[in-house]
Design a protein around this motif. Structure first.
Motif, mmCIF file in Angstrom:
data_model
loop_
_atom_site.group_PDB
_atom_site.id
_atom_site.type_symbol
_atom_site.label_atom_id
_atom_site.label_comp_id
_atom_site.label_asym_id
_atom_site.label_seq_id
_atom_site.Cartn_x
_atom_site.Cartn_y
_atom_site.Cartn_z
ATOM 1 N N THR A 135 60.941 64.075 62.943
ATOM 2 C CA THR A 135 59.858 64.180 62.295
ATOM 3 C C THR A 135 59.970 65.454 61.439
ATOM 4 O O THR A 135 60.215 66.576 61.927
ATOM 5 N N SER A 136 59.428 65.273 60.217
ATOM 6 C CA SER A 136 59.220 66.333 59.204
ATOM 7 C C SER A 136 57.837 66.468 59.065
ATOM 8 O O SER A 136 56.920 65.836 59.161
ATOM 9 N N GLY A 137 57.567 67.687 58.305
ATOM 10 C CA GLY A 137 55.979 67.823 58.014
ATOM 11 C C GLY A 137 55.538 66.727 56.772
ATOM 12 O O GLY A 137 54.596 66.205 56.913
ATOM 13 N N ASP A 177 56.614 63.545 56.929
ATOM 14 C CA ASP A 177 56.207 62.226 57.481
ATOM 15 C C ASP A 177 55.588 62.346 59.012
ATOM 16 O O ASP A 177 55.752 61.426 59.728
ATOM 17 N N ALA A 178 54.987 63.361 59.084
ATOM 18 C CA ALA A 178 54.278 63.687 60.538
ATOM 19 C C ALA A 178 53.575 62.476 61.086
ATOM 20 O O ALA A 178 53.499 62.204 62.227
ATOM 21 N N THR A 207 52.869 65.620 66.617
ATOM 22 C CA THR A 207 53.052 64.363 67.156
ATOM 23 C C THR A 207 51.898 64.602 68.198
ATOM 24 O O THR A 207 51.588 65.503 68.852
ATOM 25 N N PRO A 223 55.411 69.702 61.335
ATOM 26 C CA PRO A 223 55.417 68.489 61.953
ATOM 27 C C PRO A 223 54.639 68.525 63.180
ATOM 28 O O PRO A 223 54.102 69.498 63.668
ATOM 29 N N ALA A 256 63.293 69.383 60.941
ATOM 30 C CA ALA A 256 62.714 68.354 61.453
ATOM 31 C C ALA A 256 62.949 68.573 63.140
ATOM 32 O O ALA A 256 64.095 68.888 63.618
ATOM 33 N N HIS A 301 56.437 72.648 65.870
ATOM 34 C CA HIS A 301 56.048 71.569 65.996
ATOM 35 C C HIS A 301 54.486 71.652 66.627
ATOM 36 O O HIS A 301 54.634 72.560 67.839
#
Length: 408
Positions: free
Chosen positions: A397-399, A401-402, A171, A169, A393, A149
């Motif tokens: 959060t996955s790649g 829908d990041a 953030t 992912p 995830a 992440h």
């Protein structure tokens, strides 16, 4: 949960506020391993480790170093010392350093050898797509393969990660401000001349010459806090404008709010420069990656003005004024406008306080802890996941829908 954090380089003072907040969380135990940090950072972290039983701190010897090459990317931990500093497997590894840093490669190699599959998060601040010579692109790709992440500090940093091939992912975790320490003055200031402030390194890319010229054109006082190669420019200005220009040495974070409250406006007039002190044949554009002092000033109720370089306009948002980089007369006009318009200053002060609340270290700590606590233990036999492949995830959060999580 035991979190191992590694960091290198002289400009790491601001991380100590985050470490203190994380160490106060009963569910966390921190091991912080650093190299080539400033004496100020070392003192602060030693104090934190004495005060907080859950924080273990190690400053390690290093090879190469920022002082020799001019860039944090060159710092290497002394290998034997790095292995000895972390005797047991952590639950999460967090790397403060870009994917192409030698120290990042070194820490990830240790992870691969000792703790295959360990969940790993990576700080990312680079806001320019730079193509480095071999072996740095290869190191970067290996880092992207290993990272679970990413924590980009701005939308531009996310864009660079994506452009360079990181598809996992991510953030947003912006650099923060300690909102318990950086607060507005409790009482209106006593009558004083309108004072423009600057806090930072006194180097050419910070726009020091433009700032001095603008302050003179606007006929305002100037209080500069910092050190650097252009300190003599400030010293000369104090002689040319006695009583109107003051240079204050750098101070610890505990004393910085007091100095910020002496300013009527804080200015960050940075320009873009090209650095060639790592490899002379490789030009590295330097552009403000964040501008943390802007947030600190806003948290103290001080209006801000910045140039249109790098992430400065993004950090300021609607809470301040911007001007073209390198344009001293345009900067002077902004200063005159603020000096003469009390209503504008009051409005920007309110907007700045609201903007600063979005950048608290407490919010950053919440986001990081949420992701760490939900991080799955990856298959220890599968430590080389392709960066275009599907990843487990983290924090929901996955790649794919990041971007949704990145807007939190």
């Amino acid at each position: 949960m035991h979190v191992l954090i590694t960091a290198v380089g002289h400009r790491t003072e601001h991380w100590t506020d985050l470490f203190a907040l994380l160490a106060d969380r009963p569910e966390l135990t921190l091991t912080v391993v650093v190299a080539d940090v400033s004496a100020q950072t070392d003192r602060t972290l030693r104090t934190l480790a004495r005060q907080r039983p859950g924080l273990h701190y190690r400053r390690l010897p290093h090879l190469l170093g920022e002082g020799l090459t001019g860039h944090m990317a060159s710092v290497l931990f002394r290998p034997y010392e790095l292995h000895r500093a972390v005797p047991r497997r952590p639950d999460v590894l967090h790397i403060i350093g870009e994917a192409a840093y030698l120290s990042t490669w070194q820490v990830l190699r240790m992870r691969r050898e000792r703790w295959p599959g360990l969940p790993t998060t990576l700080y990312a601040a680079q806001n320019i797509v730079m193509r480095f010579p071999t072996p740095f692109p290869q190191l970067e790709r290996r880092a992207f393969d290993a990272v679970s992440h990413a924590f980009p500090i701005t939308p531009a940093a996310l864009g660079v990660l994506r452009a360079k091939g990181y598809h996992g992912p991510a953030t947003f975790v912006p650099l923060g401000v300690d909102r318990a320490r950086f607060t507005p003055a409790q009482a209106p200031p006593r009558a004083r001349p309108f004072t423009v402030g600057f806090v930072g390194r006194l180097e050419p890319h910070k726009g020091i010459v433009d700032l001095l010229r603008a302050a003179e054109l606007a006929d305002v006082d100037l209080l500069a806090v910092g050190r650097g190669s252009l300190a003599h420019q400030l010293t000369n200005a104090t002689a040319e404008r006695p009583g109107r220009v003051r240079l204050h040495d750098w101070v610890d974070h505990d004393r910085l709010p007091e100095l910020l409250r002496r300013m009527d406006v804080l200015v960050l007039p940075s320009t873009e420069v090209v650095q060639r002190n790592v490899l002379p044949w490789v030009g590295i554009p330097l552009r403000e990656q964040f501008g943390r002092v802007l947030v600190e000033a806003m948290a103290c109720g001080v209006p801000v003005v910045g140039s249109d370089v790098g992430e400065i306009p993004y950090i300021i948002g609607p809470a301040g004024l911007t001007c073209p980089a390198g344009d001293a007369p345009a900067l002077a006009q902004r200063l005159i406008r603020l000096r003469d318009d009390v209503t504008l200053r009051d409005r920007l002060r309110r907007l700045g306080l609201r903007r600063a609340s979005e950048f608290g270290w407490d919010r950053a700590a919440d986001i990081m802890c949420e992701i760490w606590q939900r991080s799955p233990q990856r298959d220890r036999g599968n430590d080389r996941v392709g960066h275009s492949a599907s990843r487990p995830a983290m924090a929901g959060t996955s790649g794919a829908d990041a971007e949704g999580a990145e807007r939190r």
